[in-house]
Design a protein around this motif. Structure first.
Motif, PDB file in Angstrom:
ATOM      1  N   PHE A 168       0.832  -1.215   0.000  1.00  0.00           N
ATOM      2  CA  PHE A 168       0.000   0.000   0.000  1.00  0.00           C
ATOM      3  C   PHE A 168       0.870   1.270   0.000  1.00  0.00           C
ATOM      4  CE2 PHE A 168      -3.631  -2.281   2.486  1.00  0.00           C
ATOM      5  CZ  PHE A 168      -3.998  -2.936   1.335  1.00  0.00           C
ATOM      6  N   PRO A 197       4.105   2.887  -3.728  1.00  0.00           N
ATOM      7  CA  PRO A 197       4.188   4.343  -4.009  1.00  0.00           C
ATOM      8  C   PRO A 197       5.565   4.924  -3.677  1.00  0.00           C
ATOM      9  CG  PRO A 197       2.121   3.854  -2.929  1.00  0.00           C
ATOM     10  CD  PRO A 197       2.915   2.580  -2.919  1.00  0.00           C
ATOM     11  N   GLN A 224       7.758   4.232  -6.579  1.00  0.00           N
ATOM     12  CA  GLN A 224       7.446   5.142  -7.689  1.00  0.00           C
ATOM     13  C   GLN A 224       8.012   6.543  -7.456  1.00  0.00           C
ATOM     14  OE1 GLN A 224       3.174   4.355  -7.617  1.00  0.00           O
ATOM     15  NE2 GLN A 224       3.320   3.472  -9.652  1.00  0.00           N
ATOM     16  N   ILE A 227       1.025  -7.929 -13.725  1.00  0.00           N
ATOM     17  CA  ILE A 227       1.625  -8.028 -15.069  1.00  0.00           C
ATOM     18  C   ILE A 227       0.659  -7.418 -16.101  1.00  0.00           C
ATOM     19  CG2 ILE A 227       2.359  -9.658 -16.897  1.00  0.00           C
ATOM     20  CD1 ILE A 227       4.290  -9.840 -14.658  1.00  0.00           C
ATOM     21  N   VAL A 287      -1.688  -5.174 -15.551  1.00  0.00           N
ATOM     22  CA  VAL A 287      -1.753  -3.714 -15.357  1.00  0.00           C
ATOM     23  C   VAL A 287      -0.553  -3.047 -16.036  1.00  0.00           C
ATOM     24  CG1 VAL A 287      -1.560  -1.869 -13.632  1.00  0.00           C
ATOM     25  CG2 VAL A 287      -3.143  -3.749 -13.241  1.00  0.00           C
ATOM     26  N   GLN A 288       0.627  -3.646 -15.848  1.00  0.00           N
ATOM     27  CA  GLN A 288       1.829  -3.079 -16.479  1.00  0.00           C
ATOM     28  C   GLN A 288       1.742  -3.190 -18.001  1.00  0.00           C
ATOM     29  OE1 GLN A 288       3.844  -1.294 -14.780  1.00  0.00           O
ATOM     30  NE2 GLN A 288       3.143  -1.929 -12.763  1.00  0.00           N
ATOM     31  N   ALA A 289       1.152  -4.316 -18.479  1.00  0.00           N
ATOM     32  CA  ALA A 289       0.991  -4.482 -19.936  1.00  0.00           C
ATOM     33  C   ALA A 289       0.106  -3.378 -20.490  1.00  0.00           C
ATOM     34  CB  ALA A 289       0.373  -5.844 -20.242  1.00  0.00           C
ATOM     35  N   GLU A 290      -0.941  -3.051 -19.748  1.00  0.00           N
ATOM     36  CA  GLU A 290      -1.837  -1.978 -20.207  1.00  0.00           C
ATOM     37  C   GLU A 290      -1.095  -0.634 -20.239  1.00  0.00           C
ATOM     38  OE1 GLU A 290      -5.645  -1.457 -18.185  1.00  0.00           O
ATOM     39  OE2 GLU A 290      -5.491   0.658 -18.691  1.00  0.00           O
ATOM     40  N   LYS A 291      -0.307  -0.405 -19.202  1.00  0.00           N
ATOM     41  CA  LYS A 291       0.446   0.858 -19.164  1.00  0.00           C
ATOM     42  C   LYS A 291       1.426   0.934 -20.343  1.00  0.00           C
ATOM     43  CE  LYS A 291       0.040   1.756 -14.241  1.00  0.00           C
ATOM     44  NZ  LYS A 291       0.712   1.775 -12.952  1.00  0.00           N
ATOM     45  N   LYS A 292       2.041  -0.229 -20.668  1.00  0.00           N
ATOM     46  CA  LYS A 292       2.953  -0.270 -21.824  1.00  0.00           C
ATOM     47  C   LYS A 292       2.183   0.028 -23.104  1.00  0.00           C
ATOM     48  CE  LYS A 292       7.273  -1.973 -20.968  1.00  0.00           C
ATOM     49  NZ  LYS A 292       8.464  -1.532 -21.695  1.00  0.00           N
ATOM     50  N   LYS A 326       1.734   4.652 -20.880  1.00  0.00           N
ATOM     51  CA  LYS A 326       1.770   5.286 -19.564  1.00  0.00           C
ATOM     52  C   LYS A 326       2.777   4.629 -18.617  1.00  0.00           C
ATOM     53  CE  LYS A 326      -2.958   6.929 -19.522  1.00  0.00           C
ATOM     54  NZ  LYS A 326      -4.310   6.681 -19.054  1.00  0.00           N
ATOM     55  N   PHE A 348      -1.459   7.941   4.401  1.00  0.00           N
ATOM     56  CA  PHE A 348      -1.331   6.496   4.169  1.00  0.00           C
ATOM     57  C   PHE A 348      -1.813   6.145   2.766  1.00  0.00           C
ATOM     58  CE2 PHE A 348      -0.863   6.467   8.700  1.00  0.00           C
ATOM     59  CZ  PHE A 348      -0.024   5.402   8.930  1.00  0.00           C
ATOM     60  N   GLY A 349      -1.098   5.200   2.166  1.00  0.00           N
ATOM     61  CA  GLY A 349      -1.444   4.793   0.800  1.00  0.00           C
ATOM     62  C   GLY A 349      -0.755   5.641  -0.255  1.00  0.00           C
ATOM     63  N   PHE A 386      10.855  -4.235 -18.213  1.00  0.00           N
ATOM     64  CA  PHE A 386       9.736  -5.064 -17.766  1.00  0.00           C
ATOM     65  C   PHE A 386       9.324  -6.104 -18.799  1.00  0.00           C
ATOM     66  CE2 PHE A 386       5.594  -6.097 -15.954  1.00  0.00           C
ATOM     67  CZ  PHE A 386       5.939  -6.209 -14.625  1.00  0.00           C
ATOM     68  N   VAL A 404      -7.868   9.599  -0.637  1.00  0.00           N
ATOM     69  CA  VAL A 404      -6.731   9.900   0.227  1.00  0.00           C
ATOM     70  C   VAL A 404      -5.653   8.878  -0.013  1.00  0.00           C
ATOM     71  CG1 VAL A 404      -8.040  11.104   1.960  1.00  0.00           C
ATOM     72  CG2 VAL A 404      -7.828   8.630   2.086  1.00  0.00           C
ATOM     73  N   ILE A 434     -10.907   6.250   3.054  1.00  0.00           N
ATOM     74  CA  ILE A 434     -10.429   4.941   2.616  1.00  0.00           C
ATOM     75  C   ILE A 434      -8.916   5.055   2.472  1.00  0.00           C
ATOM     76  CG2 ILE A 434     -10.584   3.165   0.843  1.00  0.00           C
ATOM     77  CD1 ILE A 434     -13.258   3.592   2.055  1.00  0.00           C
ATOM     78  N   PHE A 435      -8.189   4.096   3.042  1.00  0.00           N
ATOM     79  CA  PHE A 435      -6.729   4.201   3.056  1.00  0.00           C
ATOM     80  C   PHE A 435      -6.098   3.098   2.211  1.00  0.00           C
ATOM     81  CE2 PHE A 435      -8.558   5.703   6.998  1.00  0.00           C
ATOM     82  CZ  PHE A 435      -8.242   7.046   6.874  1.00  0.00           C
ATOM     83  N   GLY A 436      -4.972   3.462   1.599  1.00  0.00           N
ATOM     84  CA  GLY A 436      -4.221   2.477   0.838  1.00  0.00           C
ATOM     85  C   GLY A 436      -4.882   2.074  -0.462  1.00  0.00           C
ATOM     86  N   ALA A 437      -5.760   2.938  -1.013  1.00  0.00           N
ATOM     87  CA  ALA A 437      -6.418   2.600  -2.279  1.00  0.00           C
ATOM     88  C   ALA A 437      -5.385   2.390  -3.366  1.00  0.00           C
ATOM     89  CB  ALA A 437      -7.383   3.702  -2.682  1.00  0.00           C
ATOM     90  N   VAL A 439      -4.917   3.407 -14.096  1.00  0.00           N
ATOM     91  CA  VAL A 439      -5.550   2.794 -15.262  1.00  0.00           C
ATOM     92  C   VAL A 439      -6.713   3.666 -15.702  1.00  0.00           C
ATOM     93  CG1 VAL A 439      -4.878   0.413 -14.839  1.00  0.00           C
ATOM     94  CG2 VAL A 439      -6.875   1.339 -13.702  1.00  0.00           C
ATOM     95  N   ARG A 443      -4.463  -5.794 -28.455  1.00  0.00           N
ATOM     96  CA  ARG A 443      -3.217  -6.193 -27.786  1.00  0.00           C
ATOM     97  C   ARG A 443      -3.498  -6.632 -26.344  1.00  0.00           C
ATOM     98  NH1 ARG A 443       2.062  -2.306 -27.829  1.00  0.00           N
ATOM     99  NH2 ARG A 443       2.921  -3.002 -25.856  1.00  0.00           N
ATOM    100  N   MET A 444      -4.347  -5.865 -25.654  1.00  0.00           N
ATOM    101  CA  MET A 444      -4.683  -6.232 -24.274  1.00  0.00           C
ATOM    102  C   MET A 444      -5.469  -7.541 -24.235  1.00  0.00           C
ATOM    103  SD  MET A 444      -3.304  -4.643 -21.939  1.00  0.00           S
ATOM    104  CE  MET A 444      -4.151  -5.420 -20.588  1.00  0.00           C
ATOM    105  N   PHE A 452       4.517  -7.307 -24.967  1.00  0.00           N
ATOM    106  CA  PHE A 452       4.957  -6.185 -24.125  1.00  0.00           C
ATOM    107  C   PHE A 452       5.697  -5.130 -24.941  1.00  0.00           C
ATOM    108  CE2 PHE A 452       4.296  -6.154 -19.535  1.00  0.00           C
ATOM    109  CZ  PHE A 452       3.483  -7.268 -19.418  1.00  0.00           C
TER     110      PHE A 452
END
Lengths: 496, 186
Positions: free
Chosen positions: A94, A98, A101, A219, A221-226, A230, A292-293, A388, A496, B73-76, B81, B94-95, B129
């Motif tokens: 959580f 971040p 990043q 994987i 999610v990262q593929a989508e970003k690629k 993004k 937090f988060g 990646f 938040v 809400i914490f840690g979202a 995306v 591709r996806m 990829f």
């Protein structure tokens, strides 16, 4: 106690073969915990048949060491890749991810190293001093109603973290609970929701599901970003946190040790709930909840201290009562049985040497996280430099073996990829993957203990709530749900 | 419609359908358990009832606030995306392949086995990829395959799916034979 500990240490380091097994456990646990896609459970499942050829003390000690170091190792992937090595590391991601990043991966991993060691060593010390009295206390005071109440409290905490709205937090936990109902019911053994498919009678194995929800979905999610341009490669940094930075969080460490130890001591609960509750308590007591988060060091510190503090405590119900607290401790029961031993009160009288070798090994394994962990971490951080597109197939291959190795079923590999697709879609929609996983893990435990508790009190809720620990935990759970709902409805501001 | 979108309605419809299907299927195992008066259905039906309430609550929240996140809400999840993949057909395809190929790989494990299918799967993932340098794909496929075989077959001797269709099964058998011979050398 000190004499026994020294004798255990001497037995551990007095034999080259035992030293070799200890070092293998330390390095193997950290490595498999830290490689995205596999976990200490994968290594443990592969090694289980080989322990038949070892001395009983060596076999049990190997698994105890794997448990300690693997729990720490899983934090590295949670921080660097948002792929928790095991469920107990989920809350670490959580704030840990971040931080990566933001270019603070070194700080997050450094805090995880130190706090895992502190949590684990404290837990090992308490375990050595108090296994017998704590086991006696637990026998008298902890029964199915208390375990159910703790599961309820833990799920209440989990539902208020990780999702975009409180409704989706609750839905996430309920989806996990629903998946957990697939397979035989824990009271009468009646098949539920197998849809005519015989392999589903045994239920959804949680290792493939966890690999799918965490590793495979990440994987995707990262593929989508690629694909959408993004993708930003994580920033590598080697700067560990200063002593002062960590000293500021001493209260969080202390609180997480207590939370972790309390969760670990209860059979069937283990380190996963400890990590969630450690994180939840950190949020509850913090003056800066909004941070937090978003990459707050205290988030990493709280969950990593709590999950390692649970490892020593989890040995108490295992060794004193013969009740495993999770998948790895369940494998330890199998190691005992392979050598015609049965964990429980008798093992203290019949095999005290074995017990003290295990205690000593856990103490030294947790301490070695400090030294070997730092060296290993600096090596592992370099993984971030690998593009990646080359890391992704490696992670998927390792995850495939991790899913298959548990039961030797191709079905489990399919379950993993289905969970991956489901996890990807649910993450896009703002659901909490850790919430789903916790619901999945605790679902059967919760149902079984609810049923047993109801039978114990003859279905009388008055008797149920006359048990103080049970009442306190249920009230705490209701308050947690109430306060998270109040906060959610009271403010309609941005996330938040 | 408030701030509801088509996506919100589809999402709610999916969850409500799941609740309905699981509730209907629960009659299949609605048996009495002598030692437990609530039987095998009480727990799943309670979960389904709560899921129904949460789904309706979520729909009401979306009606009032759209997709906005709530406070408290914490840690979202920090996933950045977006719905953009649905606007670009090429990205969508591709996806779709990224999601389908691992599943196809899993499906082929039983007949083909992992030893034969792994290199193709590794190369396909790299390609999806965005890697286009064929030399890099070739070299990294070999490297990852060697790591995989070295760790799980040679060092850990793990049992992996070998396939049950010739010639794939024969290939797996040859790999295992080579591994045995390698072990005998040491």
């Amino acid at each position: 106690m000190i004499d026994n500990f020294l004798a255990g240490t001497y037995a551990l380091f007095g034999d080259p073969v035992t030293i070799g097994i200890f070092l293998f456990g330390v390095i193997g646990g950290m490595l498999f915990g830290a490689i995205p896609g596999v976990s200490m459970l994968t290594l443990a499942a592969i090694l289980l048949p080989f322990t038949a050829g070892l001395e009983p003390a060596q076999g049990v000690m190997l698994f105890a060491v794997l448990y300690c170091t693997g729990t720490y190792g899983g934090a590295i992937t949670a921080i660097l890749f948002n792929i928790p090595g095991s469920p107990e590391n989920a809350p670490t991601s959580f704030d840990g991810y971040p931080m990566t990043q933001q270019g603070k991966a070194g700080k997050a991993v450094g805090a995880a190293v130190l706090c895992s060691a502190i949590g684990g060593v404290s837990s090992a010390l308490v375990m050595m001093a108090a296994t017998e009295p704590l086991a006696n206390w637990a026998i008298r005071n902890i029964g199915p109603p208390e375990i159910f109440a703790l599961v309820f409290f833990g799920l209440a905490v989990a539902s208020s973290v990780g999702a975009r709205t409180i409704w989706k937090g609750w839905m996430s936990v309920l989806i996990g609970l629903l998946i957990a109902t697939i397979g035989q019911d824990p009271v009468g053994g009646i098949n539920r929701y197998n849809f005519g498919y015989i392999d589903l009678a045994a239920g959804i194995a949680f290792v493939p599901a966890i690999l799918g929800f965490f590793a495979v979905s990440e994987i995707f999610v990262q593929a989508e970003k690629k694909a959408t341009g993004k993708y930003n490669a994580p920033k590598v940094s080697m700067s560990f946190p200063s002593f002062l930075e960590l000293w500021r969080h001493k209260l969080a460490v202390l609180r997480s040790i207590l939370v972790g130890f309390f969760c670990g001591i209860l059979p069937g609960i283990g380190a996963t709930l400890a990590a969630f509750m450690g994180y939840g308590e950190a949020v509850r007591w913090s003056k800066n909840k909004d941070e937090f988060g978003k990459g707050k060091l205290e988030g990493v510190i709280s969950s990593e201290t709590a999950n390692n503090a649970a490892t020593g405590a989890a040995m108490i119900p295992l060794l004193a009562l013969g009740l495993p607290g999770g998948a790895l401790t369940a494998m330890m029961v199998a190691v005992f049985q392979m050598h015609d031993l049965q964990p429980g009160p008798l093992v203290f009288m019949l095999s005290p040497d074995l017990i003290w070798i295990v205690f000593a090994a856990m103490f030294w394994a947790n301490l070695s996280i400090l030294i070997i962990g730092v060296i290993e971490t600096k090596t592992i951080l370099n993984l971030l430099k690998i593009p990646f597109q080359f890391l992704a197939p490696l992670i998927l291959m390792l995850a495939t073996v991790g899913a298959y190795s548990g039961r030797g079923l191709v079905l489990d590999v399919m379950v993993m990829f289905i969970a991956g697709i489901l996890g990807y879609v649910l993450r896009r929609s703002g659901f909490s993957i850790p919430g789903i996983v916790l619901g999945l893990i605790l679902g059967k435990i919760g149902e079984q203990n609810f049923a047993q508790g109801m039978q114990m009190v003859h279905y009388d809720l008055g008797t149920y709530f006359s048990r103080p620990i049970c009442t306190i935990l249920i009230v705490a759970g209701v308050l947690t749900l109430g306060t998270s709902a109040y906060r959610a409805f009271a403010s309609h501001k941005k996330p938040v | 419609m408030g701030r509801l979108t088509k996506g919100h309605l589809v999402e709610a419809a999916i969850w409500l359908s799941i609740v309905a299907v699981f509730y209907a299927y629960s009659f299949e195992f609605n048996q009495v358990i002598e030692i437990y008066i609530f039987g095998a259905t009480a727990w799943p039906r309670t979960v389904l009832f709560l899921l129904l309430l949460a789904t309706l609550g979520n729909l009401y929240h979306q009606y009032k606030n759209g997709s906005d996140a709530q406070g408290g809400i914490f840690g979202a999840a920090a996933d950045d995306v977006s719905a953009s993949i649905f606007q670009d057909r090429k990205t969508l395809i591709r996806m779709g392949l990224v999601l389908l190929i691992p599943f196809a790989f899993a499906f082929l494990l039983r007949p083909v086995g992992i030893y034969f299918s792994a290199p193709f799967f590794i190369a396909a993932i790299m390609l999806l990829f965005g890697e286009r340098r064929w030399k890099a794909i070739l070299i990294m496929t070999v490297v990852i395959y060697i790591i995989f075989i070295g760790l799980f077959l040679v060092i850990l001797n793990a049992q992996l799916p070998q396939g049950n269709v010739s010639p794939f099964y024969d290939f797996s058998a040859w790999m295992l034979k080579m591994n045995t011979q390698l072990r005998e050398l040491f």
